[in-house]
Design a protein around this motif. Structure first.
Motif, PDB file in Angstrom:
ATOM      1  N   ALA A   1       0.816  -1.211   0.000  1.00 29.54           N
ATOM      2  CA  ALA A   1       0.000   0.000   0.000  1.00 29.54           C
ATOM      3  C   ALA A   1       0.851   1.263   0.000  1.00 29.54           C
ATOM      4  O   ALA A   1       0.332   2.365  -0.141  1.00 29.54           O
TER       5      ALA A   1
ATOM      6  N   LEU B   1       2.386   2.289   2.659  1.00 34.12           N
ATOM      7  CA  LEU B   1       2.302   2.888   3.990  1.00 34.12           C
ATOM      8  C   LEU B   1       3.554   2.611   4.803  1.00 34.12           C
ATOM      9  O   LEU B   1       3.841   3.304   5.764  1.00 34.12           O
TER      10      LEU B   1
ATOM     11  N   GLN C   1      -0.494   5.489  -5.446  1.00 35.57           N
ATOM     12  CA  GLN C   1      -1.162   6.375  -4.483  1.00 35.57           C
ATOM     13  C   GLN C   1      -1.578   7.672  -5.166  1.00 35.57           C
ATOM     14  O   GLN C   1      -2.709   8.131  -5.038  1.00 35.57           O
TER      15      GLN C   1
ATOM     16  N   LEU D   1      -5.321   3.030  -5.369  1.00 37.67           N
ATOM     17  CA  LEU D   1      -5.315   2.070  -4.262  1.00 37.67           C
ATOM     18  C   LEU D   1      -6.517   2.301  -3.365  1.00 37.67           C
ATOM     19  O   LEU D   1      -7.002   3.427  -3.241  1.00 37.67           O
TER      20      LEU D   1
ATOM     21  N   PHE E   1      -9.347  -1.482   6.741  1.00 37.44           N
ATOM     22  CA  PHE E   1      -8.582  -1.862   7.932  1.00 37.44           C
ATOM     23  C   PHE E   1      -9.452  -2.711   8.850  1.00 37.44           C
ATOM     24  O   PHE E   1     -10.668  -2.813   8.649  1.00 37.44           O
TER      25      PHE E   1
ATOM     26  N   LEU F   1     -10.031  12.713  -1.672  1.00 33.04           N
ATOM     27  CA  LEU F   1      -8.624  12.408  -1.398  1.00 33.04           C
ATOM     28  C   LEU F   1      -7.941  11.875  -2.657  1.00 33.04           C
ATOM     29  O   LEU F   1      -6.770  12.148  -2.903  1.00 33.04           O
TER      30      LEU F   1
ATOM     31  N   ASP G   1      -3.172   6.592   7.898  1.00 36.06           N
ATOM     32  CA  ASP G   1      -2.901   5.676   6.786  1.00 36.06           C
ATOM     33  C   ASP G   1      -3.874   5.933   5.641  1.00 36.06           C
ATOM     34  O   ASP G   1      -3.498   5.942   4.473  1.00 36.06           O
ATOM     35  N   LEU G   2      -5.136   6.122   6.006  1.00 37.64           N
ATOM     36  CA  LEU G   2      -6.169   6.315   4.998  1.00 37.64           C
ATOM     37  C   LEU G   2      -5.806   7.501   4.092  1.00 37.64           C
ATOM     38  O   LEU G   2      -5.940   7.429   2.867  1.00 37.64           O
ATOM     39  N   ILE G   3      -5.361   8.591   4.700  1.00 46.37           N
ATOM     40  CA  ILE G   3      -5.030   9.793   3.911  1.00 46.37           C
ATOM     41  C   ILE G   3      -3.796   9.519   3.052  1.00 46.37           C
ATOM     42  O   ILE G   3      -3.747   9.868   1.871  1.00 46.37           O
ATOM     43  N   ARG G   4      -2.799   8.846   3.642  1.00 50.04           N
ATOM     44  CA  ARG G   4      -1.561   8.603   2.906  1.00 50.04           C
ATOM     45  C   ARG G   4      -1.777   7.636   1.751  1.00 50.04           C
ATOM     46  O   ARG G   4      -1.066   7.692   0.749  1.00 50.04           O
ATOM     47  N   LEU G   5      -2.758   6.768   1.900  1.00 47.11           N
ATOM     48  CA  LEU G   5      -3.060   5.777   0.875  1.00 47.11           C
ATOM     49  C   LEU G   5      -3.359   6.435  -0.459  1.00 47.11           C
ATOM     50  O   LEU G   5      -3.145   5.858  -1.517  1.00 47.11           O
TER      51      LEU G   5
END
Lengths: 269, 530
Positions: free
Chosen positions: A63, A65, A84, A89, A93, A114, B156-160
């Motif tokens: 991912a 991360l 990204q 992607l 979670f 986003l 994490d969600l934002i960075r994804l």
């Protein structure tokens, strides 16, 4: 269900000599020892293995991360960071990870924002309906049950039509009955749509029921101790499913006893 | 309360509270009558009489003080938000900004007040500045915690989606920190009132603080009690009002840990010590540089605006340096003599109170809200009252310091005791353990982080309490020294005293942090990680 594609065609994923260490010096933890894996385009692969074997870390590295300590990850020739930036992607979670101050609609719409996609009210309403939450568009996460929150999390994943879908025990925190129901209702939304999907799970039954392929890891440092293809007919053939579950369990047990022998040499005698 | 006594239409809790209040008022009046002629206690009747007779004067003064407090509240909280934004956007500055903020918070208001008075001249400037100084830290620290208070998976969600710090800030941190900001604002409201009153003590011409000073100097018992009660009431109202807004705006009440949790640090002790030494050195250098720069940028007159080298010369290189140090040391030890017992007594009583209420819950039904309300009272503004009652000696001073530390400690401990996980208590009940065992093995360890947070924040508060008491009433110690040097324009000694008090407060804060770390490593190591 004749539906417009919820995802875009996925790439092949290649991990070469992938390794990850946490900490340094005396506290060094070798979370993932060099490991090479590849996942076919458009397939869904389930990763199963003992707790702490590093499968979630692999997922997080794919991912983008976590940065690998060594090795390379390419998704159709691109790095995770490239993916990204393209909004290609999506990840679910173990907890739904919804923002508590946003409504269901707001949480789902946020993902499009986003991912730099134009707002699409109709698509947001549509996906909320598809995950079975019509009527709850304005509810806050605190007003929803655990299963409903996971439905929102899946809707949030799918709203961007991801090319790669990563699921980190998405249904691990809900009860068994809810889990069975979510497993029936949600995967069809992305199955057969061409996305490449990876799912970490602790449930062997879930892995066999949902995936095209099950990859079994040993304890940390993880090695692949089983690579089991799930034929399409297993979806409807419960006897075949049972046999496959046995096969995965056997691989898990093998990985476990290898590990035990390694950790406690006397146990092998 | 027997059911027969219950009034119709009045719910029982309200009835009980009313009854308790009436009993308190009656006892208070009786005590006042018993002590009549000894200049100690004014009864409720006299207080109400005084307020009615001086209604115009009191309300005008209150309005002035309220305005100063409000402006200080706005300025101080904006400063806190600004500092927190810097830290949120440049995380590397976190420990340094927190350390600088602590140093400024430790500046003794008793001394900065007169200096600000000289700088600003007449007018509300010093009151507003002191109010701002009194509030910004208690907003800054929770905000700092709040900006990080989100599950990792949200980040994490934002960075994804390939988004960076700015998106994380806008989408997650701002909203996640909102409840913490509101909690900080709530504590700030009474603190602003306290700051404004202390500012008025330093030579304003209008305001409730001016009246308090005049009443105490004139041994006007009714006026002293009336003003202290008005100040207490206004503070509680401000606390309650902001609390009400908070509850409508935020669905979640944050866990109030008034501390910057340390970064998950390197395991090696030597590395940690090195980091701390570096931080202290860097902070000291920055403080000195800022001090110098501010003085020079505003071209402040060197006669009253001393520079670091003036203090250095005065305390170290001047021919009279040794005598100067002796004067300061005498005052410091006189202050410490009452400060330390008062501080420790306040903490001990706070812990004891919280434990007693836990062991005998019947005692404590409704104590927490009352204690929270009383915590909001700026104790310093009631200092004249305690001095009236207990005299100008050790008892009065120690009591003021103890009261100042007691309420925060009590509230923190009660809240900390509630943090004990219910399942842990269930496990203990399963084995029919007695309440003391439960306290010892589960509840006290759960309480300790909150206790230490209160103990740390109480260091500057206790110093504020003792310096105000010494200045207003007892005439000994650092508080009196600072007041005296301000009035005799001995600015070298005044600035030296500021340095000593600030340094002392920071050292005290550091010592408590060390004890905290040593204890938590043993009983609650998980609290030290992230």
């Amino acid at each position: 269900m004749a539906s417009p594609a919820m995802t875009r065609t996925g790439p092949e994923i290649r991990c070469t000599d992938l390794a990850k260490n946490f900490g340094k010096g005396a506290t060094l933890l070798e979370a993932v020892a060099p490991l090479s894996l590849s996942f076919a385009a458009g397939q869904m692969t389930a990763l199963v293995g003992p707790s702490g074997c590093g499968k979630s870390t692999v997922l997080r590295m794919i991912a983008g991360l976590e940065q690998p300590s060594a090795g390379q990850i390419l998704l159709g020739g691109q790095t995770p960071q490239d993916m990204q930036r393209q909004g290609a992607l999506a990840m679910a979670f173990q907890d739904a990870s919804l923002l508590p101050w946003r409504s269901v609609r707001g949480n789902v719409a946020l993902a499009r924002k986003l991912a730099r996609l134009p707002g699409d009210t109709a698509a947001v309403e549509d996906i909320i309906a598809r995950v079975g939450l019509s009527g709850f568009e304005d509810a806050r996460p605190a007003e929803l049950s655990g299963g409903m929150r996971q439905r929102v999390a899946i809707a949030r994943c799918l709203i961007t039509q991801p090319r790669v879908l990563l699921l980190d025990e998405p249904f691990g925190a809900v009860d068994e009955l809810t889990r069975a129901r979510l497993n029936l209702e949600l995967p069809p939304l992305w199955q057969a749509s061409g996305t490449t999907a990876l799912m970490v799970t602790h449930s062997v039954r879930e892995a066999v029921a949902l995936a095209d392929r099950v990859l079994v890891f040993s304890s940390r440092p993880a090695r692949v101790v089983g690579d089991i293809a799930i034929p399409a007919e297993a979806r409807s053939d419960t006897a075949l499913q049972g046999a496959l579950v046995e096969q995965v369990n056997a691989a898990l047990a093998q990985g476990w006893s290898d590990h035990a022998a390694h950790a406690q040499p006397w146990a092998a005698q | 309360m027997t059911p027969a006594l219950r009034l119709p239409f009045v719910p029982e809790p309200v009835f009980r509270q009313m009854a308790a209040m009436l009993v308190t008022l009656a006892l208070w009046q009786l005590a006042a009558m018993g002590l009549a002629g000894r200049y100690m206690l004014a009864g409720p009747v006299e207080v109400v009489q005084h307020i009615l007779q001086n209604y115009g004067l009191l309300s005008r003064a209150l309005w002035v003080t309220f305005q100063n407090a409000a402006w200080g509240f706005v300025a101080g909280n904006l400063a806190a938000i600004g500092l927190a934004l810097i830290v949120a956007l440049v995380p590397q500055t976190r420990m340094l900004v927190a350390a600088l903020a602590l140093v400024v918070f430790c500046l003794p208001l008793v001394a900065t007040g007169p200096i600000l008075r000289v700088l600003y001249g007449p007018g509300p400037g010093p009151q507003i500045t002191l109010a701002a100084l009194a509030v910004y830290y208690t907003t800054f620290i929770p905000l700092l915690v709040g900006l990080r208070a989100a599950p990792a998976s949200w980040f994490d969600l934002i960075r994804l989606y390939g988004r960076g710090a700015w998106t994380v800030f806008v989408q997650v941190r701002v909203m996640a920190s909102l409840p913490y900001l509101l909690a900080g604002l709530q504590i700030a409201a009474p603190a602003a009132f306290l700051g404004a009153m202390v500012g008025e003590f330093t030579g304003a011409d209008r305001g409730i603080g001016v009246l308090a000073l005049r009443a105490m100097r004139g041994l006007d018992v009714e006026a002293t009690w009336a003003i202290a009660l008005i100040a207490a009431a206004v503070s509680m109202l401000a606390y309650g009002a902001i609390g009400r807004i908070t509850r409508t705006k935020a669905d979640t009440q944050p866990e109030m840990l008034m501390a910057v949790k340390p970064e998950p640090s390197a395991q090696l002790v030597s590395a940690r010590v090195f980091r701390i030494v570096m931080l202290v050195a860097l902070t000291a250098a920055l403080v000195i540089a800022l001090w110098w720069a501010l003085m020079e940028i505003f071209a402040l007159n060197r006669f009253f605006a001393k520079r670091p080298d003036d203090v250095w010369r005065y305390l170290v290189t001047a021919p009279t340096a040794q005598a100067n140090r002796a004067v300061l040391w005498a005052a410091t030890s006189a202050s410490l003599e009452y400060l330390i017992p008062g501080y420790l007594a306040g903490l001990a009583l706070g812990v004891a109170g919280a434990l007693a209420l836990t062991l005998a819950p019947a005692l404590g039904s409704g104590v927490l809200p009352v204690a929270i309300a009383l915590r909001s009272v700026p104790i310093v503004t009631t200092a004249p009252l305690i001095v009236l009652a207990l005299g100008r000696g050790a008892a009065g001073t120690i009591t003021i310091v103890a009261v100042m530390t007691f309420f925060p400690a009590l509230v923190a401990c009660l809240q900390g005791l509630r943090q004990t996980p219910g399942q842990v208590l269930d496990v203990m009940r399963l084995y029919a353990t007695n309440p003391v065992t439960r306290l010892w093995y589960a509840q006290i360890p759960a309480m300790l982080p909150a206790f230490f947070a209160a103990a740390r924040l109480s260091v500057p508060a206790a110093i504020l309490a003792i310096t105000v008491a010494e200045w207003l009433a007892t005439g000994r110690g650092l508080g009196a020294l600072m007041a005296l040097t301000a009035s005799t324009s001995d600015y070298n000694l005044l600035w030296s005293a500021i340095v000593v008090v600030t340094l002392g407060a920071c050292i005290g804060y550091g010592l408590v942090s060390m004890v905290e770390r040593a204890v938590l490593v043993r009983v609650a190591p998980e609290q030290l990680r992230n």
